[in-house]
Design an enzyme around this catalytic site. Sequence first.
Site, short mmCIF file in Angstrom:
data_model
loop_
_atom_site.label_atom_id
_atom_site.label_comp_id
_atom_site.label_asym_id
_atom_site.label_seq_id
_atom_site.Cartn_x
_atom_site.Cartn_y
_atom_site.Cartn_z
N SER A 100 10.02 -22.48 -33.23
CA SER A 100 8.61 -22.13 -33.39
C SER A 100 8.27 -20.78 -32.78
CB SER A 100 7.72 -23.21 -32.77
OG SER A 100 7.99 -23.35 -31.38
N GLY A 101 9.23 -20.14 -32.11
CA GLY A 101 9.00 -18.84 -31.50
C GLY A 101 9.21 -17.70 -32.49
N ARG A 106 0.33 -11.43 -25.96
CA ARG A 106 0.94 -11.00 -24.71
C ARG A 106 0.50 -9.55 -24.49
NH1 ARG A 106 7.24 -13.17 -25.01
NH2 ARG A 106 6.79 -15.39 -25.30
N TYR A 151 13.17 -12.38 -13.45
CA TYR A 151 13.41 -12.50 -14.89
C TYR A 151 14.82 -12.08 -15.30
CZ TYR A 151 12.88 -11.71 -19.92
OH TYR A 151 13.06 -11.72 -21.28
N ARG A 176 8.36 -28.86 -30.04
CA ARG A 176 7.25 -29.57 -29.42
C ARG A 176 6.11 -29.80 -30.40
NH1 ARG A 176 9.11 -26.11 -25.24
NH2 ARG A 176 9.83 -27.28 -23.41
N ARG A 177 6.04 -28.96 -31.44
CA ARG A 177 5.03 -29.11 -32.49
C ARG A 177 5.74 -29.21 -33.83
NH1 ARG A 177 3.66 -24.41 -29.95
NH2 ARG A 177 3.98 -23.24 -31.89
N LYS A 207 18.03 -14.58 -16.72
CA LYS A 207 18.72 -14.28 -17.98
C LYS A 207 20.21 -14.07 -17.73
CE LYS A 207 15.30 -14.28 -20.96
NZ LYS A 207 15.25 -15.29 -22.04
N LEU A 263 15.27 -20.02 -27.36
CA LEU A 263 14.28 -20.45 -26.39
C LEU A 263 13.95 -19.34 -25.40
CD1 LEU A 263 15.63 -24.02 -25.54
CD2 LEU A 263 13.46 -23.52 -26.69
N GLY A 264 12.67 -19.18 -25.13
CA GLY A 264 12.26 -18.17 -24.15
C GLY A 264 10.76 -18.21 -23.96
#
Length: 212
Positions: free
Chosen positions: A9-10, A157, A122, A34-35, A126, A70-71
């Site tokens: 979904s990203g 963002r 961060y 999740r959705r 990674k 994922l992120g």
Amino acid sequence: MKLLLLGASGLVGKNVLAQALAHPDVIGVVAPTRRPLAPHPKLRNPVSDHLDSLLSAEITQGIDGVVCTLGTTIGKAGSKEAFREVDYVLPLTFARSAYEHGVGTFVLVSASVANVGSAIFYPRIKGEVERDLELVGFRSLTIVRPSLIGGERDESRFGESVALRLMSIFAPILPKKLQINPAPTIAAACLSAAMGAKPGVHFRLAENLVRD
């Protein structure tokens, strides 16, 4: 090929999903989210607020490769601990489960700044997930390290938007490793790596993910 896609979904994940579903050699995609995602004949979409609850032998049955996009950001996650859960714990949890069930190929979208020795949270996280994925033992592991990712996100963002705007303006004079990496280009690199399954550990760097 049958693909397990994490983070569908990203921004990058939805591009990987679209390209995979359109590819004639991809017979199916399992994409836990999740959705709910839009239905597709090739897509199986287990849904849960807690992705790790979806882990089972069934979810990796017949899977040839995993692409993990994922992120999140600390701001969106709400804390460093929640950020680490998304960017470190979940990728490794799925990776180890996939490996235990015979999957030999894994592709991770990381970041150009990844550095396990960094004092900054961060890039250190990674770097840690890259390091620990190498220890899992996949026959083929590809780590994709984009710079700022270009594309339309579902959420705003602000800081990233400003940086993208500045990088677009100065693109003609910036070295390739500092230029914007379009999400479809990153997705294509991920899908190519998963389908090629080249043995060993490979890195796709930001300077090779710039639109020509």
